[in-house]
Design an enzyme around this catalytic site. Structure first.
Site, PDB file in Angstrom:
ATOM      1  N   ARG A   1       0.817  -1.186  -0.151  1.00  0.00           N
ATOM      2  CA  ARG A   1       0.020  -0.031   0.150  1.00  0.00           C
ATOM      3  C   ARG A   1       0.765   1.240   0.149  1.00  0.00           C
ATOM      4  O   ARG A   1       2.157   1.082  -0.036  1.00  0.00           O
ATOM      5  CB  ARG A   1      -0.839  -0.121   1.262  1.00  0.00           C
ATOM      6  CG  ARG A   1      -1.681  -1.336   1.364  1.00  0.00           C
ATOM      7  CD  ARG A   1      -1.948  -1.614   3.098  1.00  0.00           C
ATOM      8  NE  ARG A   1      -2.763  -2.728   3.155  1.00  0.00           N
ATOM      9  CZ  ARG A   1      -4.186  -3.066   3.189  1.00  0.00           C
ATOM     10  NH1 ARG A   1      -4.867  -2.073   3.233  1.00  0.00           N
ATOM     11  NH2 ARG A   1      -4.412  -4.197   3.433  1.00  0.00           N
TER      12      ARG A   1
ATOM     13  N   ASP B   1      -3.312   4.098   3.383  1.00  0.00           N
ATOM     14  CA  ASP B   1      -3.329   2.480   3.821  1.00  0.00           C
ATOM     15  C   ASP B   1      -4.461   1.778   2.694  1.00  0.00           C
ATOM     16  O   ASP B   1      -4.314   0.629   2.602  1.00  0.00           O
ATOM     17  CB  ASP B   1      -3.476   2.009   5.368  1.00  0.00           C
ATOM     18  CG  ASP B   1      -4.757   2.581   5.599  1.00  0.00           C
ATOM     19  OD1 ASP B   1      -5.191   3.857   5.743  1.00  0.00           O
ATOM     20  OD2 ASP B   1      -5.355   1.741   6.146  1.00  0.00           O
TER      21      ASP B   1
END
EC number: 2.7.7.-
Length: 491
Positions: free
Chosen positions: A187, A256
């Site tokens: 991520r 994220d």
């Protein structure tokens, strides 16, 4: 007494390349067992594409693996560390209730993460119980598979297993574990973690691993980290444009929740827009509308700026030079996104060539849709089927004028009416996972144990561009009493 093996091997073919990264990036652990795992739903088509045996996946032993009670041969379960900006605020995160079993290597040589979501507490749980409720796991299954049907890059759902245990949220709910399949779970937040908490050598190791995994064509280039930034920006520009074109609202675009692979990831409070309005928000926690439909492209570039910041030490040894390089590349996002969106919008209106006035034509339609609270998907569906009378816009003077302009525009290209309609059908879904239909399927499944409603919905959503008679009932709008619809961060 040893457990009996299934008569047919499940087909696991695990590699664990993520464990070659520095140990700060993960924690190795086995999930705590659950009481009574049972298979709720299995994605047979996806299983076959991964090289897995559908019959074996329904055996008690493999269901135990999908519940975390047993570790598949070759798997090395781990929780990934990452950080991120959540609603603009930086925080240390990590897999708080998920474990990566490993990477399944398919018969065609592709590599996919196999992750258990809702598998129990990890070192990153931050006070949570590490578990998940059945409803949100089934919801992620439906929406992610619908996104795949729409042709949008996405993580996939292989299976949902019930645990035989309860989880406690606002009330007592049945527990479940989702098996998620992804190109990877790297991520923007993984890079933020590396830049903030690790050494430059660790950051470089993550970047090199990411290049090898997702951009092998550039991993040996001298300016490979700059090309990595460019590549991620290109993929995100294309992805967000695809979201906008079908009216998808992610709901929680924290850093994220932005995958470096360019896949849509983390289906929490997401939903599809009914009435067209750029200010549409479904998430109960997004009270400021930060992640509203119309804001998604702007949030994407904000997130990518955080990615670029993380890469600065690799872009140039002089920080001012590195910042200049990053800013120049980030400036390309807007143009890339707009180009993807405009190309997609032309396709939705059956325009095969380009004219300067096309954007004004598109904006004219969208403005009318907003003013008259027209349904986004059904308006394009009506135009595709040449049934303008089916839209709430029909009969207004501005729509009559717009419709004439559009028809005139279509005559200024060589394609005939048939070709235009076929082109529009490929770009305008007849069906989307409408919120009231998804809720209907979930209620039947987790409250009553009846999965037939969900299975019918999944069948319809697997080919949303088919325009079959079976899809018609799924095009109906929610009752006024079902609006405004709110989503919650259950996943």
């Amino acid at each position: 007494m040893t457990d009996k093996k299934p008569t047919i091997e499940p087909g696991w073919n695990f590699d664990n390349s993520y464990t070659t990264l520095p140990k700060s990036f993960f924690s190795r652990l086995n999930p705590p067992p659950v009481r009574s795992p049972k298979l709720a739903i299995l994605n047979e088509r996806l299983a076959k594409s991964l090289g897995l045996n559908v019959e074996a996946l329904q055996s008690e032993e493999v269901i135990a693996m999908l519940a975390g009670n047993k570790t598949p041969e070759g798997a090395m379960p781990l929780a990934q560390a990452y950080a991120g900006h959540q609603f603009g605020h930086f925080t240390m995160l990590g897999d708080g209730r998920a474990l990566l079993l490993g990477e399944q290597i398919t018969p065609t040589g592709e590599r996919f993460d196999i992750q258990l979501k809702g598998s129990g507490r990890t070192p990153y749980s931050r006070g949570g119980d590490g578990r998940a409720a059945l409803g949100p796991m089934l919801r992620e299954y439906i929406i992610s598979e619908a996104m795949h049907g729409l042709g949008i890059p996405t993580t996939r759902s292989l299976a949902v297993v019930t645990t035989g245990e309860s989880v406690y949220r606002e009330s007592e709910l049945p527990g479940a574990i989702l098996t998620r399949v992804a190109a990877s779970h790297i991520r923007v937040g993984t890079f933020q973690f590396a830049a903030r908490f690790c050494s430059i050598e660790d950051l470089r190791a993550l970047a090199d691993y990411t290049l090898q995994r997702h951009f092998p064509e550039i991993e040996t280039e001298e300016n490979r980290y700059l090309l990595l930034l460019k590549g991620v920006i290109q993929r995100q520009a294309a992805l967000i444009a695809k979201w906008q074109l079908v009216g998808f609202i992610h709901g929680v675009m924290n850093t994220d929740n932005m995958a470096i692979s360019g896949e849509t990831i983390d289906y929490g409070p997401c939903a599809f827009m009914d009435t067209y309005d750029p200010a549409t928000v479904f998430s109960s926690i997004d009270v400021q509308g930060r992640y509203a439909y119309g804001n998604q492209p702007y949030i994407a570039v904000w997130n990518l700026s955080r990615f670029a910041e993380s890469l600065l030490p690799l872009l140039h040894e002089n920080e001012a030079q590195a910042v200049k390089i990053a800013e120049d590349v980030l400036a390309e996002f807007s143009k890339l996104y707009h180009s993807n969106w405009l190309t997609g919008m032309r396709a939705k209106l059956g325009l095969f060539n380009e004219e300067e006035q096309d954007e004004a034509l598109i904006e004219g339609l969208l403005n009318m849709m907003k003013e008259h609270r027209a349904d986004y998907t059904n308006t394009f569906r009506a135009l595709t089927l040449n049934q303008p009378e089916e839209t709430v816009l029909f009969g207004t003077s501005e729509f009559t004028e717009w419709h004439e302009q559009w028809k005139a525009r279509l005559t200024r290209q060589p394609e005939d009416t048939d070709a235009v309609q076929q082109g529009m059908k490929k770009n305008n879904p007849a069906v989307i996972p409408r919120n009231h239909r998804v809720e209907e399927a979930l209620e039947a499944a987790w409250k009553e144990g009846d999965y037939t409603v969900m299975e019918r919905l999944l069948t319809v959503l697997s080919d949303p561009y088919a325009y079959t008679p079976e899809q018609v009932e799924y095009t109906t709008l929610p009752a006024e009493s079902a609006r405004p619809y709110q989503t919650f961060c259950g996943t």
